[in-house]
Design an enzyme around this catalytic site. Structure first.
Site, PDB file in Angstrom:
ATOM      1  N   PHE A   1      39.779   1.178  11.375  1.00  0.00           N
ATOM      2  CA  PHE A   1      39.936  -0.060  10.618  1.00  0.00           C
ATOM      3  C   PHE A   1      38.607  -0.426   9.979  1.00  0.00           C
ATOM      4  O   PHE A   1      37.539   0.032  10.405  1.00  0.00           O
ATOM      5  CB  PHE A   1      40.426  -1.202  11.526  1.00  0.00           C
ATOM      6  CG  PHE A   1      39.470  -1.535  12.642  1.00  0.00           C
ATOM      7  CD1 PHE A   1      38.499  -2.514  12.479  1.00  0.00           C
ATOM      8  CD2 PHE A   1      39.537  -0.861  13.858  1.00  0.00           C
ATOM      9  CE1 PHE A   1      37.609  -2.817  13.496  1.00  0.00           C
ATOM     10  CE2 PHE A   1      38.657  -1.159  14.893  1.00  0.00           C
ATOM     11  CZ  PHE A   1      37.693  -2.135  14.709  1.00  0.00           C
ATOM     12  N   CYS A   2      38.670  -1.257   8.944  1.00  0.00           N
ATOM     13  CA  CYS A   2      37.480  -1.792   8.283  1.00  0.00           C
ATOM     14  C   CYS A   2      37.866  -3.135   7.669  1.00  0.00           C
ATOM     15  O   CYS A   2      38.966  -3.633   7.907  1.00  0.00           O
ATOM     16  CB  CYS A   2      36.940  -0.817   7.242  1.00  0.00           C
ATOM     17  SG  CYS A   2      38.150  -0.333   5.998  1.00  0.00           S
ATOM     18  N   THR A   3      36.998  -3.719   6.878  1.00  0.00           N
ATOM     19  CA  THR A   3      37.228  -5.088   6.398  1.00  0.00           C
ATOM     20  C   THR A   3      38.486  -5.205   5.545  1.00  0.00           C
ATOM     21  O   THR A   3      39.379  -5.996   5.842  1.00  0.00           O
ATOM     22  CB  THR A   3      36.019  -5.591   5.599  1.00  0.00           C
ATOM     23  OG1 THR A   3      34.834  -5.420   6.385  1.00  0.00           O
ATOM     24  CG2 THR A   3      36.186  -7.057   5.240  1.00  0.00           C
TER      25      THR A   3
ATOM     26  N   ILE B   1      41.069  -5.531   8.238  1.00  0.00           N
ATOM     27  CA  ILE B   1      40.980  -6.684   9.136  1.00  0.00           C
ATOM     28  C   ILE B   1      41.485  -7.946   8.456  1.00  0.00           C
ATOM     29  O   ILE B   1      42.134  -8.793   9.085  1.00  0.00           O
ATOM     30  CB  ILE B   1      39.521  -6.884   9.590  1.00  0.00           C
ATOM     31  CG1 ILE B   1      39.010  -5.645  10.323  1.00  0.00           C
ATOM     32  CG2 ILE B   1      39.387  -8.117  10.483  1.00  0.00           C
ATOM     33  CD1 ILE B   1      37.489  -5.577  10.424  1.00  0.00           C
TER      34      ILE B   1
END
Length: 243
Positions: free
Chosen positions: A173-175, A202
Protein backbone atom coordinates in the site's frame (compact mmCIF):
# COMPACT_ATOMS: atom_id res chain seq x y z
CA UNK A 1 -12.74 25.24 1.13
CA UNK A 2 -10.28 24.22 -1.56
CA UNK A 3 -10.97 21.19 -3.71
CA UNK A 4 -7.93 18.88 -3.83
CA UNK A 5 -7.32 16.17 -6.43
CA UNK A 6 -4.62 13.51 -6.15
CA UNK A 7 -4.34 11.80 -9.53
CA UNK A 8 -2.21 9.57 -11.70
CA UNK A 9 -2.32 7.40 -14.78
CA UNK A 10 0.21 5.05 -16.34
CA UNK A 11 -0.30 5.55 -20.07
CA UNK A 12 2.07 6.30 -22.94
CA UNK A 13 2.56 10.03 -23.56
CA UNK A 14 4.37 10.55 -26.86
CA UNK A 15 5.03 14.29 -26.45
CA UNK A 16 5.22 15.12 -22.72
CA UNK A 17 6.67 18.59 -23.35
CA UNK A 18 3.70 19.53 -25.54
CA UNK A 19 1.27 18.22 -22.94
CA UNK A 20 3.06 20.17 -20.20
CA UNK A 21 2.62 23.42 -22.12
CA UNK A 22 -1.13 22.81 -22.46
CA UNK A 23 -1.45 21.92 -18.78
CA UNK A 24 0.44 25.03 -17.64
CA UNK A 25 -1.91 27.23 -19.68
CA UNK A 26 -5.02 25.51 -18.30
CA UNK A 27 -3.72 25.70 -14.73
CA UNK A 28 -2.95 29.40 -15.08
CA UNK A 29 -6.38 30.08 -16.54
CA UNK A 30 -8.13 28.32 -13.66
CA UNK A 31 -5.77 29.54 -10.90
CA UNK A 32 -4.77 26.00 -9.97
CA UNK A 33 -2.01 25.32 -7.42
CA UNK A 34 -0.01 22.16 -6.79
CA UNK A 35 2.27 19.94 -8.85
CA UNK A 36 1.80 17.85 -11.98
CA UNK A 37 4.51 15.55 -13.34
CA UNK A 38 4.37 14.41 -16.96
CA UNK A 39 6.57 11.71 -18.50
CA UNK A 40 6.45 9.22 -21.34
CA UNK A 41 4.91 6.75 -18.90
CA UNK A 42 1.97 8.99 -17.87
CA UNK A 43 0.91 11.69 -15.41
CA UNK A 44 1.03 12.11 -11.63
CA UNK A 45 0.31 14.92 -9.21
CA UNK A 46 -1.81 16.67 -6.63
CA UNK A 47 -3.59 19.92 -7.46
CA UNK A 48 -6.04 22.24 -5.75
CA UNK A 49 -8.66 24.74 -6.90
CA UNK A 50 -10.60 27.44 -5.06
CA UNK A 51 -13.92 26.03 -6.28
CA UNK A 52 -15.41 22.98 -7.99
CA UNK A 53 -15.90 24.75 -11.32
CA UNK A 54 -12.19 25.43 -11.70
CA UNK A 55 -11.36 21.88 -10.61
CA UNK A 56 -13.81 20.44 -13.13
CA UNK A 57 -12.21 22.59 -15.83
CA UNK A 58 -8.67 21.38 -15.21
CA UNK A 59 -9.71 17.75 -14.79
CA UNK A 60 -11.53 18.03 -18.11
CA UNK A 61 -8.30 19.16 -19.78
CA UNK A 62 -6.35 16.28 -18.23
CA UNK A 63 -8.98 13.69 -19.11
CA UNK A 64 -8.86 14.83 -22.75
CA UNK A 65 -5.36 13.32 -22.89
CA UNK A 66 -5.87 10.17 -20.80
CA UNK A 67 -8.42 7.40 -21.21
CA UNK A 68 -8.80 7.04 -17.41
CA UNK A 69 -7.48 8.55 -14.18
CA UNK A 70 -6.91 7.13 -10.73
CA UNK A 71 -8.43 10.07 -8.85
CA UNK A 72 -8.94 10.81 -5.17
CA UNK A 73 -10.75 13.98 -4.11
CA UNK A 74 -10.46 15.67 -0.73
CA UNK A 75 -10.78 19.16 0.73
CA UNK A 76 -8.55 21.73 2.42
CA UNK A 77 -9.71 24.60 4.62
CA UNK A 78 -6.78 26.74 3.44
CA UNK A 79 -4.74 26.94 0.23
CA UNK A 80 -2.67 23.71 0.37
CA UNK A 81 0.06 24.70 -2.13
CA UNK A 82 1.91 27.97 -2.59
CA UNK A 83 2.13 27.82 -6.40
CA UNK A 84 1.64 25.66 -9.49
CA UNK A 85 4.40 23.54 -11.04
CA UNK A 86 4.14 21.38 -14.14
CA UNK A 87 7.28 19.27 -14.57
CA UNK A 88 8.49 17.00 -17.35
CA UNK A 89 10.54 14.07 -16.02
CA UNK A 90 11.75 10.65 -17.12
CA UNK A 91 9.30 8.95 -14.69
CA UNK A 92 6.08 10.08 -13.02
CA UNK A 93 7.25 8.33 -9.84
CA UNK A 94 10.99 7.78 -9.63
CA UNK A 95 12.05 4.17 -9.19
CA UNK A 96 14.97 4.13 -11.69
CA UNK A 97 13.76 0.90 -13.30
CA UNK A 98 13.13 1.80 -16.97
CA UNK A 99 12.24 -1.79 -17.88
CA UNK A 100 9.16 -1.74 -15.61
CA UNK A 101 5.87 -0.80 -17.31
CA UNK A 102 2.81 -0.73 -15.01
CA UNK A 103 0.57 -0.09 -18.02
CA UNK A 104 1.32 -3.66 -19.12
CA UNK A 105 1.74 -5.67 -15.91
CA UNK A 106 0.85 -5.05 -12.26
CA UNK A 107 -0.25 -7.03 -9.23
CA UNK A 108 -3.84 -7.65 -8.18
CA UNK A 109 -5.87 -4.62 -7.10
CA UNK A 110 -7.68 -4.95 -3.77
CA UNK A 111 -10.61 -2.67 -2.93
CA UNK A 112 -10.56 -0.90 0.44
CA UNK A 113 -13.53 -2.94 1.68
CA UNK A 114 -11.57 -6.18 1.14
CA UNK A 115 -8.22 -4.99 2.52
CA UNK A 116 -8.76 -5.96 6.17
CA UNK A 117 -9.47 -9.57 5.26
CA UNK A 118 -6.37 -9.78 3.09
CA UNK A 119 -3.91 -8.41 5.63
CA UNK A 120 -5.42 -10.61 8.35
CA UNK A 121 -4.13 -13.68 6.47
CA UNK A 122 -1.03 -14.87 8.40
CA UNK A 123 0.59 -15.96 5.11
CA UNK A 124 0.48 -12.41 3.71
CA UNK A 125 3.47 -10.13 4.14
CA UNK A 126 2.19 -6.55 4.34
CA UNK A 127 4.63 -3.94 3.04
CA UNK A 128 4.38 -0.17 3.32
CA UNK A 129 5.70 1.07 -0.05
CA UNK A 130 6.22 4.60 1.26
CA UNK A 131 9.30 6.12 2.87
CA UNK A 132 10.24 5.70 6.51
CA UNK A 133 9.35 9.25 7.54
CA UNK A 134 5.83 8.65 6.19
CA UNK A 135 5.64 5.30 7.97
CA UNK A 136 6.43 7.01 11.26
CA UNK A 137 3.25 9.14 11.03
CA UNK A 138 1.03 6.08 10.68
CA UNK A 139 0.62 2.71 8.98
CA UNK A 140 -1.39 -0.51 9.01
CA UNK A 141 -1.05 -2.95 11.88
CA UNK A 142 1.82 -5.34 11.28
CA UNK A 143 3.12 -3.61 8.15
CA UNK A 144 6.81 -3.78 7.26
CA UNK A 145 8.75 -0.52 6.91
CA UNK A 146 11.25 -1.04 4.04
CA UNK A 147 13.51 1.59 5.59
CA UNK A 148 13.72 3.71 2.45
CA UNK A 149 14.43 7.43 2.24
CA UNK A 150 13.01 7.64 -1.28
CA UNK A 151 11.16 5.35 -3.66
CA UNK A 152 14.26 4.81 -5.76
CA UNK A 153 15.61 2.66 -2.90
CA UNK A 154 12.69 0.22 -3.04
CA UNK A 155 14.37 -2.17 -5.55
CA UNK A 156 17.32 -2.50 -3.14
CA UNK A 157 14.91 -3.42 -0.35
CA UNK A 158 13.41 -6.12 -2.57
CA UNK A 159 16.83 -7.52 -3.52
CA UNK A 160 18.06 -7.58 0.09
CA UNK A 161 14.93 -8.57 2.01
CA UNK A 162 12.45 -10.45 -0.18
CA UNK A 163 12.54 -13.89 -1.77
CA UNK A 164 9.93 -15.27 -4.20
CA UNK A 165 10.46 -18.76 -2.78
CA UNK A 166 9.81 -17.61 0.80
CA UNK A 167 7.35 -14.74 0.44
CA UNK A 168 4.43 -16.36 -1.39
CA UNK A 169 1.87 -13.61 -0.78
CA UNK A 170 2.67 -9.90 -0.61
CA UNK A 171 0.26 -7.02 -0.04
CA UNK A 172 1.45 -3.44 -0.55
CA UNK A 173 0.00 0.00 0.00
CA UNK A 174 0.97 3.66 -0.38
CA UNK A 175 -0.70 7.07 -0.11
CA UNK A 176 -2.74 7.19 -3.32
CA UNK A 177 -1.80 3.99 -5.12
CA UNK A 178 0.88 5.03 -7.60
CA UNK A 179 4.00 3.81 -5.78
CA UNK A 180 2.58 0.41 -4.86
CA UNK A 181 1.27 0.01 -8.42
CA UNK A 182 4.78 0.46 -9.79
CA UNK A 183 6.26 -1.61 -6.97
CA UNK A 184 3.84 -4.44 -7.70
CA UNK A 185 4.89 -4.37 -11.35
CA UNK A 186 8.50 -4.68 -10.22
CA UNK A 187 7.74 -7.65 -7.95
CA UNK A 188 5.79 -9.43 -10.67
CA UNK A 189 8.76 -8.99 -13.01
CA UNK A 190 11.01 -10.45 -10.30
CA UNK A 191 8.96 -13.65 -10.13
CA UNK A 192 6.75 -13.07 -7.10
CA UNK A 193 3.54 -14.98 -7.78
CA UNK A 194 0.87 -13.41 -5.55
CA UNK A 195 1.27 -9.64 -5.35
CA UNK A 196 -1.61 -7.47 -4.15
CA UNK A 197 -1.91 -3.70 -3.77
CA UNK A 198 -4.52 -1.41 -2.22
CA UNK A 199 -6.56 0.28 -4.94
CA UNK A 200 -6.72 4.03 -4.37
CA UNK A 201 -4.18 3.74 -1.57
CA UNK A 202 -4.48 4.79 2.04
CA UNK A 203 -6.61 7.80 1.09
CA UNK A 204 -9.29 5.55 -0.38
CA UNK A 205 -9.18 3.29 2.66
CA UNK A 206 -9.52 6.18 5.12
CA UNK A 207 -12.52 7.45 3.18
CA UNK A 208 -14.29 4.12 2.69
CA UNK A 209 -13.63 2.13 5.87
CA UNK A 210 -15.34 3.22 9.12
CA UNK A 211 -12.89 4.11 11.86
CA UNK A 212 -14.40 1.45 14.15
CA UNK A 213 -13.43 -1.24 11.61
CA UNK A 214 -10.10 0.28 10.60
CA UNK A 215 -6.74 -1.46 10.83
CA UNK A 216 -4.96 1.85 10.21
CA UNK A 217 -3.06 3.38 13.10
CA UNK A 218 -1.94 7.01 13.24
CA UNK A 219 -2.35 9.53 10.43
CA UNK A 220 -1.49 9.60 6.73
CA UNK A 221 1.25 11.99 5.65
CA UNK A 222 0.44 14.06 2.56
CA UNK A 223 2.79 16.30 0.59
CA UNK A 224 0.99 19.61 1.06
CA UNK A 225 0.26 22.21 3.73
CA UNK A 226 -2.27 19.93 5.45
CA UNK A 227 0.63 17.65 6.49
CA UNK A 228 -1.50 14.66 7.53
CA UNK A 229 -5.04 13.30 7.10
CA UNK A 230 -7.10 11.03 9.31
CA UNK A 231 -10.17 8.87 8.89
CA UNK A 232 -12.73 10.44 6.61
CA UNK A 233 -9.79 12.41 5.13
CA UNK A 234 -10.08 14.86 8.01
CA UNK A 235 -7.41 17.52 8.31
CA UNK A 236 -5.09 17.78 11.28
CA UNK A 237 -6.91 18.57 14.48
CA UNK A 238 -6.05 21.92 16.00
CA UNK A 239 -5.51 22.37 19.73
CA UNK A 240 -8.45 23.89 21.57
CA UNK A 241 -8.29 27.07 23.65
CA UNK A 242 -7.37 25.10 26.78
CA UNK A 243 -4.40 23.48 24.97
Amino acid sequence: MYSVAALYRFQTVREPETLAVALRAACDENEICGTLIVANEGINGTIAAANDVRMDNILGVIRAHFDALELKMSAASEKPFRRMKVKVKSEIVTMRTPHIDPSKSVGTYVDAKDWNALIADPEVLVIDARNSFEFEHGSFEGAVDPGTKNFGEFPDFVENSLDPAKHKKIAMFCTGGIRCEKASSYLVAKGFKEVYHLKGGILQYLEDVPEAESKWRGRCFVFDERETLGHGLAEKEHANAEG
